[in-house]
Scaffold this active site. Sequence first.
Site, PDB file in Angstrom:
ATOM      1  CG  ASN A 268       6.008   0.784  10.999  1.00 28.02           C
ATOM      2  OD1 ASN A 268       6.787  -0.181  10.949  1.00 28.02           O
ATOM      3  ND2 ASN A 268       5.196   1.086  10.008  1.00 28.02           N
TER       4      ASN A 268
ATOM      5  CB  CYS B 236       9.505   3.186   7.796  1.00 25.17           C
ATOM      6  SG  CYS B 236       8.028   3.311   8.795  1.00 25.17           S
TER       7      CYS B 236
ATOM      8  CG  ASN C  66       5.174  -4.531  10.061  1.00 24.71           C
ATOM      9  OD1 ASN C  66       4.305  -4.730   9.212  1.00 24.71           O
ATOM     10  ND2 ASN C  66       5.582  -3.322  10.389  1.00 24.71           N
TER      11      ASN C  66
ATOM     12  CG  LEU D 121       2.823   2.894   5.787  1.00 25.32           C
ATOM     13  CD1 LEU D 121       4.231   2.814   6.373  1.00 25.32           C
ATOM     14  CD2 LEU D 121       1.794   2.978   6.905  1.00 25.32           C
TER      15      LEU D 121
ATOM     16  CB  ILE E 184      -0.942   0.018   1.244  1.00 27.02           C
ATOM     17  CG1 ILE E 184      -1.696  -1.302   1.390  1.00 27.02           C
ATOM     18  CG2 ILE E 184      -1.884   1.207   1.202  1.00 27.02           C
ATOM     19  CD1 ILE E 184      -2.810  -1.541   0.427  1.00 27.02           C
TER      20      ILE E 184
END
Lengths: 303, 254
Positions: free
Chosen positions: A127, A130, A192, A73, A71
């Site tokens: 997170n 990334c 994740n 983000l 996607i």
Amino acid sequence: MVDLSVDLGFIGLKNPVIPASGTFGYGEEFLPFFNLDLLGAFVFKGIYKNKRMGNPPPRIQETPAGLLNSIGLPGPGMKELKKIIKRVYQSTSTPIIINVCGETDQEYLDVAEYFDRMEEVAILELNISCPNVKSGGRCPAQDDKHTYRLVKQIKQSVSTPLIVKLSPNVTDISAIAISAEEAGADCISLTNTFLGMAIDLESRKPLFSKIVAGLSGPAIKPLALRLVWEVARCVHVPVIGMGGITTGQDVLEFILAGATAVQTGTINLIEPSASIRIIKEIEQIMKEQNLMNLRELRGTLKT
Amino acid sequence: MKEETGTIVENHHIQNEYYLIKMRADHVSKQGKPGNFIMVSASSTLEPLLKRPFGIFDLNPPYIWIYYKVVGRGTRLLSTLNPDDKISILGPLGNSFPVLENETILAIAGGTGIASVYFAIKEYLKNNKVSLIYGAKSKNDLNFLHSLETISLAGLYLYSDDGSIGIKGVVTADIKKIINQHGITITISCGPDEMLNRIFWIIKDLKTDDYASLEAIMGCGFGICQSCVVETRNKEYKQVCTDGPVFKMEEIQW
């Protein structure tokens, strides 16, 4: 009466079920389906400093029992998100968790500090998966020293409790978890998505523009369960387990493996009210097994 | 928008890979508008994992109809359902075609695109003049011809690639001529992207208001996964599931 509450140390939750980042929008999209007060907590979709478009389509592909996504983000940026947080906060007393993203360590820090100033934000989830523009696209989660450095820097600057969300795409996840803990993480969440890819035979090209994509859904549950078990054995902070959870039984398996709480992911896309069903199923199983609370069960895997 | 369990009343095999399901769906049948879609799963085992999107072909509370072609695992499973079988539904979803009165409308449907415009055509016929251009590969891919002949369309133009029915050619062949002939003010289209693309370039300079219902691969259908995006002319992504599926044609980057 069974007690579904769990204690993460820095906060108590009424139950262990937390919809995961990227599968729960900003919470308000689920108001037509249930009262957000029923959840343990919920995580907003990951946010960067500025507005992002995300990747060109196609962005998903279904796989056997799984979902590949690329996607990218997309999001409105942190200033727009602040307005959304204030609005959603009005509709629920359930703790809101902000998933903090960054292309550089400085961006992570800027985003974390920005939301640290909001009383509506109960917890930050970092997170660290990334891609980092200054590390040749590698993410902090793939390097224990980078993880340590980043978490340490953020812990020194913010007072909101910090969950560090690990990537499964590493050789030794325990090393990363220990680095995060030593740097001051209040909690570890994992996992994740698993890196995967899809190929279009006709064009002989990768299906996704970024070539690789993240796999989620029931297909990854056994993989995630193993990683949660491994991490829970080597850190002292609470662990939030996730990966392919679709039932109350799945949740109790993660708790047996050492998780204090869990996150539901892909199932939220398919069955919007799944988290509520799962909470009911946990309660039902606890009654059947004469469990008064979840502490009795946590980490009691007989090996 | 609600999660509900539908009950199959009939899963009619029309011909070849084409089916029409009639199901009881109390909520969707009451709330559904022309252009809306639903997400459907025929599986109780999370295999296949995702629900599939289908336009509401028609409704008459408490029933709705879904027209589909078997193309993969989800639709294959759907085709095995029998009367009284249960089906998991999320809907109604998305926006709808505009409410119109006293307009002269042209609907353009390619293949299963008829599934998203049939309900709109029936609604529009109450207060508007409606013509339909409907085309597909061959006569084996064009269904509902009998119903279409009986609903008092101002014009019905059929096309097939192989000439087995109607005019041999694509649905876009005579659009301009038909628009002029009827004095069309509004167009609504649904079909493959390639067809919509051609329609846009043919009619963009005409004075008609043009709407298209887009199809996309969807993960959730209600705005969460952000996978069904389409690029707009001002270089942004819009979500087919929540910003659409109906768009003004000039909004989209064709």
